[in-house]
Structures are given as structure tokens and as C-alpha cells.
Design an enzyme around this catalytic site. Structure first.
Site: not given
Ligand code: PPE
Length: 307
Positions: A158-160
Site C-alpha cells: 500500500a502506498k500509505t
């Protein structure tokens, strides 16, 4: 400074740049659970513009949200359309697009409850990520003292927002030590990725990139694997150690912002001839041809628009 545009898309409305503001008790500001994308658009040789792999980026945004248990109150189509609408409103023929979904204000504490999920789309002109000379001459890299996230500490696919604390620490260290970028190893000591880029090495004509373990599954990475195979190269996705990188004939970073950036030095060791190598150049050329709309086979990767 980011160059101001006219508008920012904010929860369904285009609002003036200076009015796109949030409350200081915005949940994401405190705890880092937000998700974002980095997308580029380019002027094509026919004079129009194109967003590169728009659908794939928007899909990853939604997958990042799902992993983080955030429900975005728009459809993927609505976000894709909003991105084009924002580019047109800002008359941006070429630049960078930053969608961000965050948890708004409401209750405090790590449990975000029913706090609203808010979405913005900002756009701005952004030149070469690692400097104008980097694309041709290559950059100097240092192995970071910070390990990349363990796959069970942060959700690495995830591009968190919060994942990037690790990136900021590593990048600051690399710059302070006189390097251009940090190479990050995973918690087992294998080569992982950089602070905002995936990595590739080439030895004996074979291209290698770390498999999808601790890394972000880069859309540029995936595109380059396809383009490399088209050009007849063998691409291996596997773990490798940092001494394998030291021994490579060529190495480069890939990413939306970084595009294809050659690496000329790692930890004081010259990589190959110490400049952009022939395979890197071939991949760079193939990539830019696609972005500029010069390769009809990959026209499907371009969302065309005119300002
Ligand atoms: N790894 C990381 C950690 C990463 O942040 C990126 C993108 C990539 C790999 C490459 O992914 P892709 O862009 O899909 O090929 N980093 C974005 C943010 C950079 C920033 O400084 O902000 C980008 O390149 O847009």
C-alpha cells in the site's frame, strides 16, 4: 517550492489552491493512515497530452485504501475523471498528479471510528526528480542505516502516508552524507528499493529486480519489465544481495517521479563504467517513446487529453 496551480480537486469540487485546507485535528496528520498516488502526464509528439497508466494508478490507490480499511466515497472512474478535470482546469500539459485520501477530523485516538474519508487531487509541474543531469549521468547512492519495512510491520504494497517516515529518514541521511539517494535493504539484508523508487541491476545482459516482497509494486517497474522483454532481454524477479549490486554492469532506479535514473556509484564503488550503460539507455529510450505517444503498441497505457 511547489509551483501553485489554479485549483485543487477536493471531495468532488474544484477549489482555489489556497482554499484547499484541513483542520489541525485531521486524523491522518496525527497517525499517518492516508493513501496516495504519484502519477505523471506528458506532452506527446502529436501536441496533445497523456496521463501514463492512469487506470493502474487509480486502481492501486483503491487497493491501498482497502489494505488500510479506508472506504473512498467515489468510484475509480470518478477519480480518473476528476484527475483529467483537474489537469484541464490547471491547463497542465505536462507534470505530476498527486491524489491523496485521508481520514478527516472527528474523534481522536488511534481508532478512527466514523471520521470522514476525504480526497484531494493536486497537480503541479515537476521536472527530473533527481536533478536534470541524473537521467544522463547517473546518481550516487549509499546503503541506508535504515532498513525497509518488514512486511508485517507496515503494509508495503500500500502506498500509505506513514510508510514514508522511513523514506524521509533515509533520504535525509543520504543527502546529509553527500549522496543523491538511499538504497534500502529489507530486514533480511537483501536489496529492497530506494526511498521512492524501485531498483534494477544488469549483469551479462540479464536484467534483475527484487521480487515483490518488501517493495512497492511499482507501475514503472512493471512497465519496464514488459518493455525489456519486448526488446528481447531476460528479466529475473528475485532477491539479491548488495554485493551483487556492487558487481553489476549497470543499475538504475525506476519510478513515476524518478522515471529511469541510472546509478553510477554505490557505497563508493563505481557501478560498471560509472555512467549510464547501454541497456539502461535502451530502456530509457523505450520508456520515453511510450510516454510521448510514439509507440502505438502501448497507446493503451495513455489516457489522452487536451488542455
Ligand atoms: N517504491 C516506493 C517506495 C515509491 O514511493 C515509489 C513511487 C516506487 C517504488 C515506484 O512506484 P511507481 O511510481 O508506481 O513506479 N514514488 C512516488 C513518490 C515520490 C515522492 O517523492 O513523493 C513517485 O515516484 O511518484
Amino acid at each position: 517550492m511547489v509551483q501553485k496551480a489554479d485549483k485543487i480537486w477536493f471531495d468532488g469540487q474544484l477549489v482555489p489552491w489556497d482554499e484547499a485546507q484541513v483542520h489541525v485535528l485531521t486524523h491522518t496528520l496525527h497517525y499517518g493512515v492516508g493513501v496516495f498516488e504519484g502519477i505523471r502526464c506528458y506532452t506527446c509528439t502529436d501536441g496533445g497530452s497523456a496521463v501514463f497508466r492512469l487506470e493502474e494508478h487509480v486502481e492501486r490507490l483503491f487497493l491501498s485504501a482497502k489494505i488500510n480499511e479506508m472506504v473512498i466515497p467515489f468510484t475509480q472512474d470518478q477519480i480518473s475523471q476528476a484527475i483529467i478535470e483537474t489537469l484541464k482546469a490547471n491547463k497542465l500539459a505536462e507534470g505530476y498528479i498527486r491524489p491523496l485520501c485521508f481520514i478527516g477530523a472527528g474523534i481522536m485516538g488511534v481508532y478512527p471510528g466514523e471520521n470522514p474519508i476525504q480526497t484531494i487531487i493536486a497537480t503541479w509541474p515537476w521536472g527530473a526528480y533527481l536533478g536534470d543531469e541524473a537521467l544522463e549521468k547517473g546518481i550516487r547512492v549509499k546503503t541506508s542505516t535504515f532498513a525497509r519495512h518488514h512486511v508485517n510491520v507496515m503494509m508495503t504494497k500500500a502506498k500509505t502516508c506513514g510508510n514514508y517516515v522511513n523514506s524521509v529518514l533515509a533520504k535525509r541521511e543520504a543527502i546529509a552524507d553527500g549522496y543523491d539517494e538511499a538504497l534500502m535493504l529489507d530486514t533480511d539484508g537483501y536489496v529492497s528499493e530506494a526511498t521512492g523508487e524501485n531498483i534494477f541491476i544488469i549483469r551479462g545482459g540479464v536484467i534483475k529486480t527484487p521480487s515483490l516482497g518488501s517493495i512497492l509494486g511499482g507501475i514503472t517497474r512493471e512497465s519496464l519489465i514488459i518493455l525489456a522483454e519486448d526488446l528481447g532481454y531476460t528479466v529475473v524477479e528475485d532477491r539479491f544481495t548488495r554485493d551483487e549490486l556492487y558487481s553489476a554492469d549497470e543499475a538504475f532506479f525506476s519510478g513515476t517521479a524518478a522515471e529511469v535514473t541510472p546509478i553510477r556509484e554505490v557505497d563508493r564503488r563505481t557501478i560498471g563504467a560509472g555512467r549510464r550503460g547501454p541497456v539502461t539507455k535502451a530502456l530509457q529510450d523505450a520508456y520515453f517513446k511510450v510516454l510521448r505517444g510514439e509507440n502505438p503498441k502501448y497507446g493503451k497505457w495513455l489516457a489522452r487529453y487536451t488542455i
